[in-house]
Structure formats: C-alpha cells, structure tokens
Design a protein around this motif. Structure first.
Motif: not given
Length: 80
Positions: A19-25, A29-34
């Motif tokens: 489903g849709p997700a915000k950047r923060t989510t 969840r991705s474990g990447l740096s922003y």
C-alpha cells in the motif's frame, strides 16, 4: 547518481505493494540512509514505477506489475 542494487529496488517495490507509504515509513523499513532513499525514489519515479501524491508514495500500474512479478519470481525461486 550511483549504482542501484536490485535487492533494494525489490525491497522498496514490495513494501509499496502492501500500500501507499510516506517517505519516513520507507526510510525506516528500507534500512537506507535518507539521502540514499531519495536517490532510489528518484530512480524509480524516472522509470515510471512509483508516483508521489499528497505526501504518499504509491506504485504506478507499471510498478504494480513489476512488484507482482518480482514477488512471483522470488516465491518460485525460494519455493514459497
């Protein structure tokens, strides 16, 4: 832009398949740096796999097809 990992691309697409997700989510969840997440989102958007509207990132029709196929391939490969 640097190189992009198929593993990370698949991870992001499969998260968004839920489903849709915000950047923060996606960041958590991705474990990447922003900053790296933003690079991946730009990469996926340029290829027509995701779109952002009202602060939520969603899969496009092409993105859904790609994510479903990735999920099928991974499931077949891992015999899930």
């Amino acid at each position: 832009m640097g190189k992009f990992s198929l593993d990370v691309i698949a991870r992001l697409l499969l998260i968004l398949l839920e489903g849709p997700a915000k950047r923060t989510t996606l960041y958590y969840r991705s474990g990447l740096s922003y900053p790296r997440l933003l690079e991946y989102l730009k990469f996926l958007e340029e290829r027509g796999l995701i779109a952002e509207k009202d602060g939520a990132i969603t899969l496009t029709e092409r993105g859904v097809k790609t994510a479903v196929e990735l999920e099928r391939i991974i499931g077949d490969y891992l015999d899930l």
